[in-house]
Design an enzyme around this catalytic site. Structure first.
Site, PDB file in Angstrom:
ATOM      1  N   LYS A 129       0.811  -1.227   0.000  1.00 17.06           N
ATOM      2  CA  LYS A 129       0.000   0.000   0.000  1.00 17.06           C
ATOM      3  C   LYS A 129       0.843   1.276   0.000  1.00 17.06           C
ATOM      4  CE  LYS A 129      -3.987  -2.077   2.281  1.00 17.06           C
ATOM      5  NZ  LYS A 129      -5.390  -1.748   2.102  1.00 17.06           N
ATOM      6  N   GLU A 213      -4.977   8.533   5.881  1.00 17.54           N
ATOM      7  CA  GLU A 213      -5.561   9.136   4.681  1.00 17.54           C
ATOM      8  C   GLU A 213      -6.724  10.009   5.101  1.00 17.54           C
ATOM      9  OE1 GLU A 213      -6.952   6.089   2.050  1.00 17.54           O
ATOM     10  OE2 GLU A 213      -4.955   5.641   1.299  1.00 17.54           O
ATOM     11  N   HIS A 248     -16.132  -2.102   5.569  1.00 10.93           N
ATOM     12  CA  HIS A 248     -15.142  -2.006   4.492  1.00 10.93           C
ATOM     13  C   HIS A 248     -14.992  -3.292   3.699  1.00 10.93           C
ATOM     14  CE1 HIS A 248     -14.276   1.741   6.418  1.00 10.93           C
ATOM     15  NE2 HIS A 248     -13.780   1.155   7.486  1.00 10.93           N
ATOM     16  N   ARG A 304      -3.597  -9.513  -8.155  1.00 11.31           N
ATOM     17  CA  ARG A 304      -4.107 -10.887  -8.200  1.00 11.31           C
ATOM     18  C   ARG A 304      -5.491 -10.875  -8.825  1.00 11.31           C
ATOM     19  NH1 ARG A 304      -8.115  -9.833  -4.568  1.00 11.31           N
ATOM     20  NH2 ARG A 304      -7.548  -8.546  -2.785  1.00 11.31           N
TER      21      ARG A 304
HETATM   22  P1  ADP Z   1      -8.501  -3.358   1.961  1.00 13.45           P
HETATM   23  O1  ADP Z   1      -7.167  -3.636   1.366  1.00 13.45           O
HETATM   24  O2  ADP Z   1      -8.601  -3.788   3.384  1.00 13.45           O
HETATM   25  O3  ADP Z   1      -9.640  -3.832   1.097  1.00 13.45           O
HETATM   26  P2  ADP Z   1      -8.816  -0.637   0.946  1.00 13.45           P
HETATM   27  O4  ADP Z   1      -7.760   0.394   1.104  1.00 13.45           O
HETATM   28  O5  ADP Z   1      -8.976  -1.243  -0.403  1.00 13.45           O
HETATM   29  O6  ADP Z   1      -8.604  -1.764   2.051  1.00 13.45           O
HETATM   30  O7  ADP Z   1     -10.216   0.013   1.391  1.00 13.45           O
HETATM   31  C1  ADP Z   1     -11.382  -0.764   1.550  1.00 13.45           C
HETATM   32  C2  ADP Z   1     -12.565   0.147   1.712  1.00 13.45           C
HETATM   33  O8  ADP Z   1     -12.385   0.993   2.844  1.00 13.45           O
HETATM   34  C3  ADP Z   1     -12.838   1.079   0.557  1.00 13.45           C
HETATM   35  O9  ADP Z   1     -13.564   0.495  -0.482  1.00 13.45           O
HETATM   36  C4  ADP Z   1     -13.610   2.199   1.244  1.00 13.45           C
HETATM   37  O10 ADP Z   1     -14.948   1.850   1.458  1.00 13.45           O
HETATM   38  C5  ADP Z   1     -12.935   2.291   2.592  1.00 13.45           C
HETATM   39  N1  ADP Z   1     -11.859   3.291   2.543  1.00 13.45           N
HETATM   40  C6  ADP Z   1     -10.543   3.067   2.436  1.00 13.45           C
HETATM   41  N2  ADP Z   1      -9.850   4.234   2.412  1.00 13.45           N
HETATM   42  C7  ADP Z   1     -10.755   5.222   2.498  1.00 13.45           C
HETATM   43  C8  ADP Z   1     -10.682   6.658   2.524  1.00 13.45           C
HETATM   44  N3  ADP Z   1      -9.519   7.288   2.456  1.00 13.45           N
HETATM   45  N4  ADP Z   1     -11.841   7.341   2.603  1.00 13.45           N
HETATM   46  C9  ADP Z   1     -13.036   6.695   2.668  1.00 13.45           C
HETATM   47  N5  ADP Z   1     -13.164   5.371   2.663  1.00 13.45           N
HETATM   48  C10 ADP Z   1     -12.046   4.632   2.570  1.00 13.45           C
END
Ligand code: ADP
Length: 520
Positions: A129, A213, A248, A304
Site C-alpha cells: 500500500k 488518509e 469495508h 491478483r
Molecule cells: P482493503 O485492502 O482492506 O480492502 P482498501 O484500502 O482497499 O482496504 O479500502 C477498503 C474500503 O475501505 C474502501 O472500499 C472504502 O470503502 C474504505 N476506505 C478506504 N480508504 C478510504 C478513505 N480514504 N476514505 C473513505 N473510505 C475509505
C-alpha cells in the site's frame, strides 16, 4: 481469447500441472479453468478442508498442514514442498492468503515453478500500500491526501491526522480485507484508534506500520480490471462498482458502474493502465479508486485475481482465469483495448454464512442442503456441497451468486428472484439482508456510496429486516423432508423454523431429494 501471434522473445513454457495454494470457491474456479485447458490440478489443502468440493474435484491433493492458516495456507515452505512433491510446474495462488506475497512468488520461481501472477518486483512496486502510493505519483495518478512517513510515534501520527483534517482513516500498511482500518473523527479519539490499528496490524498481518488518509465520506468504490501480457501490452477491462460494503468489506459488486461517464471511464482506465505499465505488470490486476464529487483518487492495487472478477467476465465475455494461466505459459496476447466492448449488466452478491438478524455474527456448522436455481444468465460459484462443514477457521463466504441481463434494472430483478429461489440449509446466510439491499431505492437508482450499509442498516435495529413469508420452494423442501429445520437464507426473524444449525436435522423418506443427500 487472443492467441499468441507475435514473439515476445521469451519462449513458451509448458504448464501440465497447476498446484492451487488456496481453498473454497476460488480453488474450484481454478480447477474448472485447468480442466478446460487440459491441465492437471493439485490441491494444497489444510486438514480442515478434507472433504470440501475442491478436494473432491482436484486430480491430486496434498495436505500441507493443520487448520490454522499460519500453519497451512500462509506457510510458504509447506506450499512449495507440497507442489513439488506432486510434480506441479506452476502454482496458482487464488486470492487472499499468499496471493499478493512477493516472497511467495519468488519462492515459487526459485523452486523452478511458474507463479501464476505478476513478477515479485511488480508485486512489491504496486501491491504494497505504501510503495504503491509512490509508484502512483510517478504514474500521474491522483491519490487521497495522507501521511505515509516512517515516524510511527503516536504523537507524530496524531499531529499528522490533525494536519490532514478530520475525519481521517488510519490503515495497517500490510492490511487487507477491510481489517486494520479505523475512521478517526476527532483529535481526542485519535491516540486510542491509532494504537488499536497498530495492534491489529501486528496481530493479523505481522506489521504495526500504519498510514493515514483523509476519509472521504461520500465516495463510491470503483475499481478497474487490468491485464498485462508478456509482450508488455496492458489493457483495461472496464470497471466494477463495489460501493455496497459492510465494515469495508464488499457485499454486492457490479459491472459496469452506473456512475461513470464515458470520459471519466476512459480517464480512470488509462490511469490504471499507466500504473500497471510503470510496474511492468503481467497478468490480472485491479486498480481501486474512490470517486467523490466527480474526482477519482487511487486507493490501492490488488496484484491478483479479484473475488468479484465474474461480473467483468459476464459483461465482456472473457475468462480471466484461463487468461492468467495461458499468460503464465506465455501463450497469451492481451485483448486489444479497442476490441473490448461491454455488453449488458452483471451483478454479484456474496453469500456469507452469518446471521443477518443478529448483526451478522458468523454461523458455522454442517451444510445440510443447498439449491442454486439455474437459469439463463445465472452463475453460481461455491466451494461447498451439501454435507460439507462451514468451519470457523476461514472466511465465511459460502457462495457467490452472479447474474447477467440486458439492463441494470433487469439484472437487479433477476438477482432478487435468483436469491429468493436459492436455498441453504444448516447455517444462517445473509441472503435476506442482500435481497433487502437490492430493493433499496438508493441502490436501485445507483447513487449508493460506501456509507450505504452503515447509514441504512444499523446493528441496533437488527439491520432493519422484517420477517417474510416462506417461498413455495422452501415449503416444498419442508414438506419433502419431513421435519426440516430451515435456517439461514430462508429463515425469517423469530421464525418457528428452528434457530440454528445446532438443531439436529432428520431428512426422512424424501425420494425426490435423491442421492445428493446421502451425506446428510
Ligand atoms: P482493503 O485492502 O482492506 O480492502 P482498501 O484500502 O482497499 O482496504 O479500502 C477498503 C474500503 O475501505 C474502501 O472500499 C472504502 O470503502 C474504505 N476506505 C478506504 N480508504 C478510504 C478513505 N480514504 N476514505 C473513505 N473510505 C475509505
Amino acid at each position: 481469447m487472443a492467441t499468441t501471434q507475435k514473439s515476445s522473445g521469451k519462449t513458451n513454457r509448458r504448464i501440465q500441472t497447476v498446484a492451487i495454494a488456496n481453498r473454497g470457491e476460488v480453488a474450484v474456479r481454478v480447477i474448472h479453468a485447468c480442466r478446460e485447458l487440459g491441465i492437471r490440478t493439485v490441491l494444497l489443502h489444510s486438514e480442515a478442508d478434507i472433504g470440501t468440493r475442491a478436494y473432491r474435484m482436484a486430480d491430486t491433493r496434498v495436505c500441507i498442514g493443520p487448520a490454522p492458516t499460519a500453519e497451512s495456507y500462509l506457510h510458504i515452505e509447506r506450499n512449495i514442498k507440497g507442489a513439488l512433491a506432486a510434480g506441479a510446474d506452476a502454482i496458482h495462488p487464488g486470492f487472499g492468503f499468499l496471493s499478493e506475497n512477493a516472497d511467495f512468488a519468488k519462492a515459487v520461481i526459485d523452486a523452478g515453478m511458474i507463479f501464476v501472477g505478476p513478477k515479485p518486483e511488480s508485486i512489491l512496486a504496486v501491491g504494497d500500500k505504501i510503495a504503491a502510493k509512490k509508484t502512483v505519483s510517478a504514474a500521474r495518478a491522483p491519490s487521497v491526501p495522507g501521511y505515509m512517513g516512517e515516524d510511527q510515534r503516536i504523537e507524530t501520527l496524531v499531529e499528522e491526522a490533525a494536519r490532514i483534517g478530520f475525519p481521517v482513516i488510519v490503515k495497517a500498511a500490510a492490511g487487507g480485507g477491510g481489517r486494520g482500518m479505523k475512521v478517526i473523527r476527532s483529535r481526542s479519539e485519535a491516540p486510542e484508534l491509532i494504537a488499536s490499528a497498530q495492534r491489529e496490524g501486528l496481530a493479523a498481518f505481522g506489521s504495526a506500520v500504519v498510514f493515514l488518509e483523509k476519509y472521504l465520506d461520500r465516495a463510491k468504490h470503483i475499481e478497474f480490471q487490468i491485464f498485462g501480457d508478456s509482450f508488455g501490452e496492458v489493457s483495461y477491462l472496464f470497471e466494477r462498482e463495489c460501493s455496497v460494503q459492510r465494515r469495508h468489506q464488499k457485499i454486492i459488486e457490479e459491472a459496469l458502474s452506473p456512475s461513470l461517464t464515458p470520459e471519466l471511464r476512459r480517464a480512470m482506465g488509462e490511469t490504471a493502465v499507466r500504473l500497471a505499465q510503470s510496474a511492468n505488470y503481467e497478468g490480472a490486476g485491479t486498480v481501486e479508486f474512490l470517486l467523490q464529487d466527480g474526482e477519482f483518487y487511487f486507493l490501492e492495487m490488488n496484484t491478483r485475481l479479484q473475488v468479484e472478477h465474474p461480473v467483468t467476465e459476464m459483461v465482456l465475455g472473457v475468462d480471466l482465469v484461463k487468461a492468467q494461466i495461458l499468460n503464465a505459459a506465455r501463450e497469451f496476447q492481451v485483448w486489444p483495448q479497442e476490441s473490448l466492448k461491454a455488453h449488458g449488466h452483471s451483478i454479484e452478491c456474496r453469500v456469507y454464512a452469518e446471521n443477518p438478524y443478529a448483526g451478522g455474527i458468523p454461523s458455522t456448522g454442517k451444510l445440510l442442503g443447498m439449491e442454486w436455481p439455474e437459469g439463463p444468465g445465472r452463475r453460481f460459484e461455491t466451494g461447498f456441497e451439501a454435507g460439507d462443514e462451514i468451519t470457523p477457521f476461514y472466511d465465511p463466504m459460502i457462495a457467490k451468486v452472479i447474474v447477467w441481463d440486458e439492463t441494470r434494472l433487469r439484472a437487479i430483478k433477476k438477482m432478487k428472484q435468483t436469491l429468493r429461489d436459492s436455498l441453504v440449509l444448516g447455517v444462517h446466510t445473509n441472503i435476506p439482508f442482500v435481497i433487502s439491499m437490492l430493493s433499496h431505492p438508493e441502490f436501485v437508482d445507483g447513487s449508493m456510496t460506501t456509507q450505504f450499509v452503515g447509514r441504512h442498516y444499523t446493528q441496533e435495529n437488527g439491520i432493519g429486516l422484517e420477517a417474510r413469508e416462506r417461498t413455495d420452494l422452501e415449503l416444498a423442501f419442508e414438506k419433502a423432508a419431513g421435519k426440516v429445520s430451515l435456517t439461514g437464507g430462508v429463515a425469517a426473524a423469530g421464525s418457528t423454523l428452528g434457530s440454528a444449525h445446532t438443531t439436529p436435522l432428520q431428512i426422512v423418506n424424501s425420494p425426490w431429494l435423491g442421492e445428493r443427500w446421502r451425506n446428510v
